[in-house]
Structure formats: structure tokens, C-alpha cells
Design an enzyme around this catalytic site. Structure first.
Site, short mmCIF file in Angstrom:
data_model
loop_
_atom_site.label_atom_id
_atom_site.label_comp_id
_atom_site.label_asym_id
_atom_site.label_seq_id
_atom_site.Cartn_x
_atom_site.Cartn_y
_atom_site.Cartn_z
N ASN A 226 -116.94 -65.61 0.84
CA ASN A 226 -118.30 -66.15 0.67
C ASN A 226 -119.25 -65.64 1.74
OD1 ASN A 226 -118.09 -67.71 -1.68
ND2 ASN A 226 -117.20 -69.44 -0.58
N ASP A 262 -111.98 -74.04 -3.76
CA ASP A 262 -111.05 -72.96 -4.14
C ASP A 262 -109.63 -73.50 -4.28
OD1 ASP A 262 -110.98 -73.44 -1.32
OD2 ASP A 262 -109.91 -71.56 -1.04
#
Length: 345
Positions: A226, A262
Site C-alpha cells: 500500500n 488483508d
């Protein structure tokens, strides 16, 4: 079997509850009607009047006492709708009553059916009410006057029924969309945490041979992905991983879920401990074998860590299963990531 179900109720419990109240109210109305209206139908009309009251009270009791699912299996909603039409038509004929008030009684079964029953049943009840009203009017009135009365009342009843059916369909679509939001993750298409918890509860409530296994999955270095490539790419990575994992898991014997962020999970009912560990290793290899294509065309190698836990057949320790899998996942990440760790059994 599906064709028969088309004549059932959309929500059997709500249909039975409302039918109980409507039948009871109809019985009271029929009971007090002679106070305001004196019938000249003679003995036959009086007998039909009291038989109708008894039938309404009995039907209300049945709807109140019998399991709604059983009632729906018997197509009780359709039977009630058609029975109410027959009762209304019989009383109108015996009392020679063609007033607007008498015809309005046809609205009760039609409107109730339009709210609660499926479309084929609504069509059948509405058509029966219109046919009964037309026959009554033709028997008791001159044809031109009967047809004029029927066109006005019949059109009104049919339009209202059609509008209610359309509104019911819209509501069903909205409920289905809401249900999908509650059970399907909008990003990955995997099961949500809520759907996963429900599946886990069912698996532990109905134990199967082999016990129940749980595999927790965490994307290695997901924060780095990210931070380096941006959150949209991170989302695309999750979608990619979901596709890879879904291709290795059969939905018939497993539940693949996104628990949040996640963190993913695979629920394996009826799966032995060793088999679950082997399937987890296969998932790890599959993710390694399919890198993610970045927007610039380069490939990003992905890695996951997996923790596997298992409950024997007769255990219902949901919290213990999740805690063990989470501890195993922590072990896998602590030992270098990109590996499978099996909780002590």
C-alpha cells in the site's frame, strides 16, 4: 416442485400472522353485519352467513396454531384466497346484494394475496374474484348495468393488485441486494465476516466426520504494498488473491471469506487436520505461482502466511478454533512468513 412453490407465500410467517388477523376481523364484520343490514335471502343466506363465520374463525385458528412453513407447503394462502372469494360470491348471490359494499369484500382476499403471495397465486385469486363478481352482477342485474359496474370495480381491483405485486417485487429486490451486501464482500466477492460466522456456527452445530478445520491467511508485507504502490493497487492485489484462492477452493466443501483488511479465512468442514495442512500448502504454492501484474506491466511477487487449526468432530469450541488458528498464523509470520504453521492438536 418449483411450479408448485410459485403458488406459495413470499414470507410464510408474515403471511400467516396477517392472515390470522384479517380472518378474525372478517369474522367480526360478518357477525355484526346483520345489525346494520337486514338480508332477504331467507334460510339459505342465514345458513351461509353462519357457516362463513365459522369458516373464518376456524381458518384464523389454523393460521394461528399451525407452523407457517407447513401451511405454505399445503398452499394455505392460495386456499384462503380462493375460499374467501367463494364465500363472498355465495353470500352476495344468496342475499341478492350488488352494492359497492358487498363487492368491496372481494378486495380482502385480493389485496392480502397481492401483499403476501407469489405472482401466479395473486393472478389466480384476482381472476377468481373478478369472475365471481361478474357472474354475480350478471345474475342479479341487467347486462348493461352489470358490465358497467364490473368494469369500474374490476378495473380498480386489478390495478391495485398489480401495483401491490410490483411493489412487492421491488421490495424483494431491495432485500436481496441488502442481503448480498451483508454476505458478500463488495471488493473481493468473497464471503463477509458475518457470512463466515454463520457458516462456522452451522458447521459446529452439525458435526461431520473429520471435524472442522480453519485456515487463517494474512498477506505478507501488505502495508508495504500500500505504501509503495498506493491503496488502489492494494485493493487490486486483494482482488487478485481472492481469484487465485477461489480457483483452488471448491465452494461445495469450503467457505472462503475476507474477515477484514488483508485477513482471509478458509473454513473446511469435514476436513481432517493433515488434509487441511496440505490444502493450506497448496494455497501458498498457488499464490507464489501467480504474481500480480502492476499497472506498468511489471510483475509483483506475492506471499501469504497461513495458520491452520482443527477441531475434532464433537467439539464446538468456536473461540478455541479461531484462537488456535490465529496463534498458528502468528507463528508462521514470526518464523519468516511465506509458510504454513499448524496449531498443536
Amino acid at each position: 416442485m418449483r411450479s408448485l412453490r410459485a403458488f406459495g407465500a413470499r414470507e410464510p410467517r408474515a403471511a400467516a400472522r396477517h392472515a390470522t388477523a384479517l380472518l378474525a376481523v372478517s369474522a367480526v364484520i360478518l357477525l355484526v353485519l346483520p345489525v346494520f343490514y337486514e338480508s332477504d335471502g331467507g334460510t339459505a343466506a342465514s345458513l351461509a352467513h353462519w357457516v362463513g363465520i365459522a369458516a373464518l374463525v376456524g381458518a384464523s385458528a389454523v393460521c394461528r396454531l399451525v407452523d407457517p412453513v407447513v401451511l405454505d407447503r399445503w398452499h394455505m394462502g392460495l386456499v384462503l384466497g380462493l375460499g374467501a372469494v367463494v364465500l363472498t360470491g355465495t353470500l352476495n348471490l344468496l342475499t341478492s346484494d350488488v352494492s359497492a359494499g358487498a363487492q368491496a369484500f372481494y378486495a380482502f382476499p385480493v389485496l392480502w394475496s397481492a401483499v403476501h403471495l407469489r405472482t401466479p397465486a395473486v393472478v389466480l385469486v384476482t381472476a377468481s374474484a373478478l369472475a365471481a363478481d361478474l357472474v354475480t352482477l350478471l345474475v342479479l342485474l341487467p347486462a348493461p348495468l352489470a358490465l358497467a359496474d364490473f368494469l369500474f370495480f374490476g378495473s380498480l381491483l386489478a390495478v391495485i393488485a398489480a401495483l401491490l405485486v410490483r411493489a412487492g417485487r421491488t421490495q424483494e429486490r431491495l432485500v436481496a441486494a441488502l442481503q448480498r451486501q451483508l454476505t458478500v464482500d463488495s471488493l473481493t466477492g468473497l464471503a463477509t465476516r458475518r457470512a463466515f460466522d454463520e457458516a462456522l456456527g452451522r458447521a459446529l452445530d452439525r458435526p461431520v466426520p473429520g471435524g472442522t478445520a480453519l485456515v487463517l491467511i494474512d498477506v505478507d508485507s501488505f502495508k508495504t504494498i500500500n505504501d509503495t504502490y498506493g491503496h488502489p493497487v492494494g485493493d487490486d492485489v486483494l482482488v487478485h488473491l481472492a481469484g487465485v484462492l477461489r480457483g483452488r477452493i471448491r465452494s461445495a466443501d469450503a467457505v472462503l471469506s475476507r474477515l477484514g483488511g488483508d485477513e482471509l479465512a478458509v473454513l473446511l468442514p469435514g476436513c481432517a487436520r493433515e488434509v487441511a495442512a496440505r490444502r493450506a500448502a497448496e494455497l501458498l504454492d498457488a499464490v507464489r505461482a501467480e504474481p500480480f501484474a502492476l499497472p506498468d506491466g511489471s510483475l509483483l511477487s506475492l506471499s501469504i502466511s497461513l495458520g491452520v487449526a482443527h477441531l475434532p468432530r464433537h467439539s464446538r469450541d468456536r473461540r478455541g478454533l479461531y484462537t488456535s488458528a490465529d496463534a498458528a498464523l502468528y507463528d508462521a509470520k514470526r518464523d519468516g512468513r511465506g509458510r504454513v504453521a499448524l496449531a498443536a492438536g
